[in-house]
Scaffold this motif. Structure first.
Motif, PDB file in Angstrom:
ATOM      1  N   GLY A   1      60.454  31.809 -22.836  1.00 53.03           N
ATOM      2  CA  GLY A   1      61.874  31.512 -22.747  1.00 53.03           C
ATOM      3  C   GLY A   1      62.650  31.975 -23.958  1.00 53.03           C
ATOM      4  N   PRO A   2      63.959  31.901 -23.867  1.00 49.29           N
ATOM      5  CA  PRO A   2      64.806  32.420 -24.954  1.00 49.29           C
ATOM      6  C   PRO A   2      64.683  31.624 -26.242  1.00 49.29           C
ATOM      7  N   PHE A   3      64.319  30.332 -26.168  1.00 49.73           N
ATOM      8  CA  PHE A   3      64.229  29.537 -27.401  1.00 49.73           C
ATOM      9  C   PHE A   3      62.927  29.806 -28.163  1.00 49.73           C
ATOM     10  N   ALA A   4      61.901  30.272 -27.478  1.00 50.98           N
ATOM     11  CA  ALA A   4      60.612  30.523 -28.135  1.00 50.98           C
ATOM     12  C   ALA A   4      60.673  31.690 -29.101  1.00 50.98           C
ATOM     13  N   THR A   5      61.678  32.530 -28.979  1.00 48.16           N
ATOM     14  CA  THR A   5      61.789  33.684 -29.876  1.00 48.16           C
ATOM     15  C   THR A   5      62.398  33.332 -31.225  1.00 48.16           C
ATOM     16  N   ILE A   6      62.896  32.090 -31.364  1.00 54.34           N
ATOM     17  CA  ILE A   6      63.482  31.676 -32.638  1.00 54.34           C
ATOM     18  C   ILE A   6      62.355  31.472 -33.647  1.00 54.34           C
ATOM     19  N   ALA A   7      62.469  32.099 -34.819  1.00 48.61           N
ATOM     20  CA  ALA A   7      61.370  32.092 -35.791  1.00 48.61           C
ATOM     21  C   ALA A   7      61.161  30.720 -36.414  1.00 48.61           C
ATOM     22  N   SER A   8      62.237  30.058 -36.790  1.00 51.61           N
ATOM     23  CA  SER A   8      62.120  28.759 -37.458  1.00 51.61           C
ATOM     24  C   SER A   8      61.744  27.684 -36.445  1.00 51.61           C
ATOM     25  N   HIS A   9      60.698  26.906 -36.786  1.00 51.80           N
ATOM     26  CA  HIS A   9      60.268  25.862 -35.870  1.00 51.80           C
ATOM     27  C   HIS A   9      61.337  24.767 -35.718  1.00 51.80           C
ATOM     28  N   GLN A  10      61.948  24.382 -36.833  1.00 48.99           N
ATOM     29  CA  GLN A  10      62.963  23.337 -36.757  1.00 48.99           C
ATOM     30  C   GLN A  10      64.168  23.807 -35.952  1.00 48.99           C
ATOM     31  N   THR A  11      64.581  25.058 -36.181  1.00 48.98           N
ATOM     32  CA  THR A  11      65.725  25.594 -35.437  1.00 48.98           C
ATOM     33  C   THR A  11      65.399  25.694 -33.945  1.00 48.98           C
ATOM     34  N   ARG A  12      64.177  26.128 -33.651  1.00 49.35           N
ATOM     35  CA  ARG A  12      63.753  26.227 -32.255  1.00 49.35           C
ATOM     36  C   ARG A  12      63.809  24.860 -31.576  1.00 49.35           C
ATOM     37  N   ALA A  13      63.281  23.839 -32.259  1.00 57.39           N
ATOM     38  CA  ALA A  13      63.303  22.497 -31.689  1.00 57.39           C
ATOM     39  C   ALA A  13      64.725  21.990 -31.536  1.00 57.39           C
ATOM     40  N   LEU A  14      65.573  22.276 -32.546  1.00 53.01           N
ATOM     41  CA  LEU A  14      66.951  21.801 -32.493  1.00 53.01           C
ATOM     42  C   LEU A  14      67.729  22.445 -31.346  1.00 53.01           C
TER      43      LEU A  14
END
Length: 494
Positions: A259-272
């Motif tokens: 999904g589009p959120f899994a490509t976010i590098a930062s784990h905290q940003t991805r979760a947020l």
């Protein structure tokens, strides 16, 4: 007591599963979980147990569950105790704020369902207060135990717990209220069932395209279209379940790396970002669905009020039309607002043809003595000028009433309006009877005059014909009369 302990045990088991599920989503390199369903389950647990007899058992079991689950998943004891303090504070603050803002809502001390937009916004305020208090303690504990924490950790804690409470509590409040008040099952039309099926199929397909396919396109937020579809068309309880399922799908795909959120590098940003998306889905769906329910309820009330007003108006119209007295309402500009058939009949059926009141000559209105009636003496004109006209008599003589008719007319200005109400009453028979009584009284008085005159004259003559003799009166006194004498007195010699 047994029932209370049984409920506590059931909620404890559910909370334990939710806690383990949340601990399985720990973000790499941190002590935070991507999702925390235990927050919503715990708040729902304590909301349902507000009236339980053994309420002390619930915090005790929450502490046991929190410490046990955290220790079993590798967290140190100190951190587990901090998490327990944060979770208990979060629940306590939420319950107090929610009970203060929505005391009548089921789960907050009342019996009303979650059915209004205002209920949603109050729920959001209570959720923000509770998760804010928990976000202060939780990350503080992480910092004290591990020695490092960031503002992103607090933001993730606040967002994930808030979304969990909003979704799970909304589902619990809707289903719990239905369960408590009894099922209200209604037959669903086949077309509506087909729409439910089509929405489920479209939702699954859309989320598979948006999250499962590796196309690299940010197609997450356009998926709100299926949420809007459900909120606009389908039952609100189904909408909250639909939001919960879609949020779970988005989180699971993100955890799996899709999904589009899994490509976010930062784990905290991805979760947020993932939790923000789930929260947006929940808020959009609930706000639209509850607003639609309020609108439908308001339209239903307006429809019922309109029907009641129409029935009342029909009843009043029937009563007014059946009156023998004439009734009319005249506006300030002289136009007829309404008049019943009796008013038209009493005026001889004469109308102006323009919808306004004509001059007195048009209707054949005169004073009772037959002289012409000026316009300024008409009852409605005087009432519009501010005068109260309790009664005035008019003579009506026109083509419809060739023999004439006497009407008693009263007029009064309407309060809060620029018109007057005029009442007509036919007093021709009363006037004729009154005239006949007056004539009869005159004849009787004339016929009694001669006998009374004769009686009065005879009385005067007899009085002059015999005057008592003074001598006889003196002789009849006790001092001169003999006590034993008898025989008639001497005649008066006048």
């Amino acid at each position: 007591m047994t029932a209370s302990l049984a409920r506590t045990a059931a909620w404890s088991a559910l909370c334990l599963l939710a806690t383990f599920a949340g601990r399985m989503t720990i973000i790499d390199g941190t002590s935070l979980s991507l999702v925390w369903p235990a927050a919503g389950v715990t708040v729902m647990w304590f909301s349902m147990q507000r009236r339980a007899r053994l309420r002390w058992a619930d915090p005790l079991m929450l502490g046991v569950i929190t410490v046990t689950a955290n220790l079993a998943t590798g967290a140190p004891l100190a951190l587990a105790l901090w998490f327990f303090a944060a979770n208990l504070t979060q629940v306590t603050v939420f319950l107090r704020v929610h009970a203060r803002l929505s005391p009548g809502l089921w789960g907050a001390g009342g019996d009303a369902p979650l059915a209004r937009s205002a209920d949603l916004w109050r729920l959001l305020v209570a959720t923000a207060a509770g998760t804010g208090a928990g976000a202060v303690l939780g990350p503080t504990g992480i910092w004290l135990v591990t020695g490092h924490v960031s503002w992103m950790d607090a933001a993730v804690w606040f967002t994930r717990n808030g979304v969990s409470i909003l979704l799970i509590l909304a589902v619990g409040l809707r289903i719990g209220h239905h369960w408590r008040t009894g099922p209200h099952l209604r037959r669903v039309a086949p077309l509506r069932l087909a729409e439910y099926g089509a929405l489920i199929a479209c939702s699954i397909s859309a989320y598979m395209v948006g999250f499962a396919l590796n196309h690299g396109l940010p197609l997450a937020f356009p998926l709100l279209a299926v949420t809007v579809w459900a909120a606009l068309r389908l039952h609100t309880t189904f909408v909250v379940l639909h939001d919960l399922c879609l949020g779970a799908m988005a989180v699971l795909f993100t955890l799996h790396g899709d999904g589009p959120f899994a490509t976010i590098a930062s784990h905290q940003t991805r979760a947020l970002v993932a939790q923000a998306f789930v929260g947006m889905v929940a808020i959009v769906g609930l706000s639209i669905a509850l607003g639609r329910d309020e609108r439908n309820e308001l339209l239903g009330r307006l429809t019922d009020t309109g029907r009641a007003a129409a029935a009342q108006a029909q009843l009043l119209t029937t009563i007014v039309d059946s009156m023998r007295e004439g009734l009319a309402v005249i506006r300030a500009d002289g136009s007829w607002a309404m008049r019943n058939p009796a008013a038209l009949a009493l005026l001889g059926g004469v109308t102006s043809g323009t919808g306004t009141v004509a001059d007195p000559d048009h209707y054949g209105l005169f004073r009772p003595d037959g002289t012409r009636l000026p316009q300024e003496e008409m009852a409605h004109t005087r009432a519009l000028a501010g005068e109260d006209v309790p009664s005035m008599e008019l003579l009506v003589r026109n083509s419809g009433v060739p023999d004439g008719r006497i009407l008693s007319v009263s007029a009064r200005r309407l309060q809060g309006d620029d018109g007057v109400v005029v009442v007509f009453h036919d007093v021709t028979a009363e006037r004729r009877q009154r005239d006949e009584l007056t004539s009869f009284a005159g004849v009787v008085a004339h016929d009694l005059l001669n006998p009374l005159t004769t009686i009065d004259g005879g009385r005067r003559t007899s009085t002059r014909g015999c005057v008592p003799c003074p001598t006889r009166l003196r002789s009849a006194t006790p001092s001169t009369a003999s006590a034993g004498s008898s025989g008639p007195p001497a005649a008066c010699g006048t």
